[in-house]
Design a protein around this motif. Structure first.
Motif, PDB file in Angstrom:
ATOM      1  N   ASP A   1       0.770  -0.909  -0.008  1.00 33.51           N
ATOM      2  CA  ASP A   1       0.306   0.100  -0.105  1.00 33.51           C
ATOM      3  C   ASP A   1       1.041   1.254   0.111  1.00 33.51           C
ATOM      4  OD1 ASP A   1      -2.138   1.680   0.119  1.00 33.51           O
ATOM      5  OD2 ASP A   1      -2.550   1.216   2.081  1.00 33.51           O
ATOM      6  N   GLU A   2       0.727   1.778  -1.129  1.00 30.57           N
ATOM      7  CA  GLU A   2       1.793   3.151  -1.318  1.00 30.57           C
ATOM      8  C   GLU A   2       3.297   2.775  -0.642  1.00 30.57           C
ATOM      9  OE1 GLU A   2      -0.227   6.554  -1.055  1.00 30.57           O
ATOM     10  OE2 GLU A   2      -1.980   5.968  -1.708  1.00 30.57           O
ATOM     11  N   PRO A   3       3.922   1.950  -1.136  1.00 28.25           N
ATOM     12  CA  PRO A   3       5.213   1.744  -0.591  1.00 28.25           C
ATOM     13  C   PRO A   3       6.256   2.716  -0.660  1.00 28.25           C
ATOM     14  CG  PRO A   3       5.413   0.670  -2.802  1.00 28.25           C
ATOM     15  CD  PRO A   3       3.619   1.236  -2.263  1.00 28.25           C
ATOM     16  N   ASN A   4       6.046   3.714  -1.567  1.00 29.73           N
ATOM     17  CA  ASN A   4       6.974   4.892  -1.536  1.00 29.73           C
ATOM     18  C   ASN A   4       6.329   6.131  -1.109  1.00 29.73           C
ATOM     19  OD1 ASN A   4       5.810   4.895  -3.917  1.00 29.73           O
ATOM     20  ND2 ASN A   4       7.597   4.105  -5.059  1.00 29.73           N
ATOM     21  N   SER A   5       5.292   6.026  -0.478  1.00 35.67           N
ATOM     22  CA  SER A   5       4.791   7.327   0.095  1.00 35.67           C
ATOM     23  C   SER A   5       5.831   7.916   1.307  1.00 35.67           C
ATOM     24  CB  SER A   5       3.428   7.442   0.734  1.00 35.67           C
ATOM     25  OG  SER A   5       3.490   6.532   1.836  1.00 35.67           O
ATOM     26  N   GLY A   6       6.175   9.377   1.164  1.00 29.38           N
ATOM     27  CA  GLY A   6       6.883   9.711   2.192  1.00 29.38           C
ATOM     28  C   GLY A   6       8.343   9.482   2.051  1.00 29.38           C
ATOM     29  N   LEU A   7       8.803   8.995   0.859  1.00 33.77           N
ATOM     30  CA  LEU A   7      10.267   8.909   0.697  1.00 33.77           C
ATOM     31  C   LEU A   7      10.878   9.856  -0.471  1.00 33.77           C
ATOM     32  CD1 LEU A   7      10.280   4.897   0.223  1.00 33.77           C
ATOM     33  CD2 LEU A   7      10.615   6.183   2.215  1.00 33.77           C
ATOM     34  N   ASP A   8      11.939   9.985  -0.376  1.00 34.32           N
ATOM     35  CA  ASP A   8      12.715  10.776  -1.246  1.00 34.32           C
ATOM     36  C   ASP A   8      12.707  10.146  -3.012  1.00 34.32           C
ATOM     37  OD1 ASP A   8      15.648   9.767  -1.922  1.00 34.32           O
ATOM     38  OD2 ASP A   8      15.104   9.637   0.418  1.00 34.32           O
ATOM     39  N   PRO A   9      13.000  10.802  -4.081  1.00 33.78           N
ATOM     40  CA  PRO A   9      12.572  10.176  -5.034  1.00 33.78           C
ATOM     41  C   PRO A   9      13.765   9.148  -5.417  1.00 33.78           C
ATOM     42  CG  PRO A   9      12.451  12.455  -5.549  1.00 33.78           C
ATOM     43  CD  PRO A   9      12.922  12.300  -4.323  1.00 33.78           C
ATOM     44  N   LYS A  10      14.790   9.262  -4.852  1.00 32.17           N
ATOM     45  CA  LYS A  10      15.910   8.242  -4.916  1.00 32.17           C
ATOM     46  C   LYS A  10      15.463   6.690  -4.289  1.00 32.17           C
ATOM     47  CE  LYS A  10      20.809   8.241  -5.130  1.00 32.17           C
ATOM     48  NZ  LYS A  10      22.327   8.464  -4.977  1.00 32.17           N
ATOM     49  N   THR A  11      15.311   7.126  -3.235  1.00 28.22           N
ATOM     50  CA  THR A  11      14.825   5.916  -2.292  1.00 28.22           C
ATOM     51  C   THR A  11      13.611   5.193  -2.801  1.00 28.22           C
ATOM     52  OG1 THR A  11      15.603   7.251  -0.209  1.00 28.22           O
ATOM     53  CG2 THR A  11      14.343   5.269   0.050  1.00 28.22           C
TER      54      THR A  11
ATOM     55  N   ILE B   1      12.654   4.906  -5.795  1.00 30.19           N
ATOM     56  CA  ILE B   1      13.104   4.115  -6.942  1.00 30.19           C
ATOM     57  C   ILE B   1      13.810   2.950  -6.490  1.00 30.19           C
ATOM     58  CG2 ILE B   1      14.749   3.920  -9.022  1.00 30.19           C
ATOM     59  CD1 ILE B   1      14.001   7.085  -9.485  1.00 30.19           C
ATOM     60  N   VAL B   2      14.519   2.936  -5.339  1.00 29.76           N
ATOM     61  CA  VAL B   2      15.078   1.634  -4.907  1.00 29.76           C
ATOM     62  C   VAL B   2      14.015   0.834  -4.452  1.00 29.76           C
ATOM     63  CG1 VAL B   2      16.692   1.025  -2.801  1.00 29.76           C
ATOM     64  CG2 VAL B   2      17.377   3.083  -4.133  1.00 29.76           C
ATOM     65  N   ILE B   3      13.305   1.488  -3.631  1.00 28.41           N
ATOM     66  CA  ILE B   3      12.011   0.493  -3.185  1.00 28.41           C
ATOM     67  C   ILE B   3      11.306  -0.220  -4.328  1.00 28.41           C
ATOM     68  CG2 ILE B   3       9.832   0.502  -1.705  1.00 28.41           C
ATOM     69  CD1 ILE B   3      12.205   0.616  -0.036  1.00 28.41           C
ATOM     70  N   ASP B   4      10.983   0.726  -5.394  1.00 31.28           N
ATOM     71  CA  ASP B   4      10.351   0.055  -6.592  1.00 31.28           C
ATOM     72  C   ASP B   4      10.954  -1.074  -7.147  1.00 31.28           C
ATOM     73  OD1 ASP B   4       8.066   1.714  -6.382  1.00 31.28           O
ATOM     74  OD2 ASP B   4       8.780   3.267  -7.811  1.00 31.28           O
ATOM     75  N   ASN B   5      12.344  -0.667  -7.302  1.00 31.48           N
ATOM     76  CA  ASN B   5      13.160  -1.789  -7.914  1.00 31.48           C
ATOM     77  C   ASN B   5      13.279  -3.164  -7.256  1.00 31.48           C
ATOM     78  OD1 ASN B   5      13.577  -0.155 -10.142  1.00 31.48           O
ATOM     79  ND2 ASN B   5      15.517   0.714  -9.315  1.00 31.48           N
ATOM     80  N   LEU B   6      13.050  -2.979  -5.965  1.00 29.02           N
ATOM     81  CA  LEU B   6      13.470  -4.020  -4.944  1.00 29.02           C
ATOM     82  C   LEU B   6      12.158  -4.977  -5.157  1.00 29.02           C
ATOM     83  CD1 LEU B   6      15.172  -5.237  -2.738  1.00 29.02           C
ATOM     84  CD2 LEU B   6      13.914  -3.890  -1.020  1.00 29.02           C
TER      85      LEU B   6
END
Lengths: 255, 245
Positions: free
Chosen positions: A162-172, A174-179
């Motif tokens: 559920d919105e895994p990269n909300s509140g994260l900076d764009p670089k982090t 992308i890391v989460i998305d790729n992971l």
């Protein structure tokens, strides 16, 4: 594979989901997108069995969830991994204990076997050094990675985010998305992500379901989303000037 | 209708608490942690309050006996009866509704707000059994706390009696031992077990079924304290009527 047919969910007078049907395939990263209040979270919670739909069916590899007994439902849930928006780590446990938790609950592994598996998944999410930290000592990005590690430690068949990269900076982010994408490919699992993030849509949206006012307004992939004429989708996805330009360039390249 | 709904949901929670138990190796750790938090963590405040309230009961009794025909040992007798029958089981339980009850509601409520309970449910864990059952088992040691409250209440009364010069040590001890009825201890511990059950389950109910954010956690803690206290007082009346009248 998760198959959803004619899903309806209401809370009192508010009809939130109005007949959603779709299929999420195994080994693919599927994104559910839509504006705030479009019903994404309710939809995800229905898939997780946290909300009970009034009408419609959800089947997991052919097994209709509503027809399962309570014990079968619990067994099925043990095959699900979930990454919550706020990570939902148990704040009374260390990071390693959080990741080990599903193993302690559902397996008969020895402590050393569990420890090895925890080491492996923490290594996989690049968090090996954070073993003994408490969740409150970890940054937002680290907490998300711990949540991913906890979600995959028991080899789930289905991964929900559920919105895994909300509140994260764009670089982090992308890391989460790729992971998530790599893990989906590696373990060949059915992954469903709720997202607002257009970068995620473009990067990892092998399948995209667009919800609007509780309806499925569009379905496609990160390739077809550039070509769609669906006004609801283009209004939402290309609301920023940057994405308008990206789309324009994509279409010009294709001509 | 809301009351009926809440009562129904509370009993369904009790039923669910005993279903689909959590793995023993995990449950054992949770029980020990809750014993530490709920029982050992309360001993300090219970000891402090019991000792001084026992002293106050003695002083009040002594000061209100001005007839020279009434024997001095009555102070010890009155202190024992007050402490064993009401002060230790009931008054301490009201204090525990504030201390332990609000701790249980706020800790479970915070888990609800931060989606930790959703995480348990998604994993296929019976979250009610996982969260409430260890607290229920830990609270079965609550009579141990009440025994200490009884002992320290009588000890505090003794200290106040002697150092206040209200009667001699011998008179006080004679009063404490006089007409001792063991059924009063049974009555006190039956009440204690009932109150322990309420102290574990009502705050858990308010924490588990709360909705909203941080503000609602605070509200749920207050509501749980109010309802736990109300139920303790009501059941105290019923049990007294049933067992002593």
């Amino acid at each position: 594979m998760i198959e959803v047919k004619d899903l309806h969910k209401s809370f009192g007078e508010a009809h939130i989901l109005k007949g959603i049907s779709t299929v999420f395939e195994k080994g693919k990263t599927s994104l559910v997108i839509g504006q705030s209040g479009s019903g994404k979270t309710v939809f995800l919670k229905c898939l997780l069995g946290l909300f009970h739909p009034e009408k419609g069916t959800i089947s997991y590899d052919g097994k209709i969830y509503a027809n399962l007994s309570d014990d079968e439902k619990r067994d099925l849930r043990a095959e699900m991994g979930m990454v919550f928006q706020g990570s939902a780590l148990f704040d009374s446990m260390t990071i390693a204990e959080n990741v080990m938790f599903p193993l302690r609950m559902f397996t008969k592994q020895s402590k050393s076997e569990m420890q090895d598996r925890v080491d492996f998944v923490l290594n996989r999410v690049n968090l090996f050094e954070a073993h003994n930290k408490m969740p409150s000592e970890a940054s937002g990005g680290m907490q998300k990675r711990v949540a991913i590690a906890r979600a995959i430690v028991n080899n789930p068949k289905y991964l929900f985010c559920d919105e895994p990269n909300s509140g994260l900076d764009p670089k982090t982010a992308i890391v989460i998305d790729n992971l998530i994408q790599e893990i989906t490919d590696e373990y060949n699992i059915t992954t469903i992500i709720n997202s607002h993030d257009m970068n995620s849509v473009m990067e990892i949206g092998e399948k995209i379901v667009f919800l609007k006012d509780g309806h499925k307004a569009w379905e496609g992939s990160n390739q077809t989303i550039f070509k769609t004429d669906n006004e609801a989708v283009t209004d939402f996805v290309y609301s920023s000037e940057l994405f308008k330009k990206v789309r324009q360039m994509y279409l010009e390249e294709r001509q | 209708m809301t009351y009926l709904y809440n009562i129904g949901t509370y009993f369904l929670m009790i039923k669910e608490m005993f279903r689909k138990p959590t793995k023993w190796s995990v449950m054992k750790t949770l029980i020990f942690k809750d014993i530490d938090d709920l029982i050992f963590g309360s001993l300090g405040i219970v000891a402090f309050i019991s000792f001084f309230v026992g002293g106050v009961v003695t002083i009040q009794t002594a000061l209100n006996i001005d007839n020279p025909l009434i024997p001095k040992y009555l102070v010890g007798f009155a202190t024992r009866q007050s402490v064993v029958l009401e002060f230790a089981p009931t008054f301490i339980s009201i204090i525990m509704a504030g201390k332990v009850g609000s701790f249980i509601t706020s800790s479970i409520g915070t888990m609800r707000v931060t989606e930790q309970i959703d995480a348990l449910e998604v994993m296929g864990i019976n979250a009610i059994n996982y969260l409430v059952f260890p607290k229920f088992i830990a609270m079965m040691l609550y009579p141990f706390v009440i025994s200490i409250a009884m002992f320290l209440g009588i000890l505090g009364g003794m200290a106040a009696c002697i150092y206040g010069g209200f009667s001699t040590l011998e008179d006080y001890i004679t009063g404490v031992q006089m007409d001792f009825n063991t059924f009063h201890i049974t009555y006190a511990f039956v009440k204690t077990f009932v109150f322990a059950f309420l102290l574990a389950t009502i705050p858990s109910y308010y924490g588990y079924f709360m909705k909203g954010g941080a503000l609602e956690v605070g509200k749920a803690s207050t509501t749980s304290f109010v309802w736990t206290s109300v139920m303790i007082i009501l059941l105290n009346y019923l049990l007294t009527q049933l067992m002593l009248s």
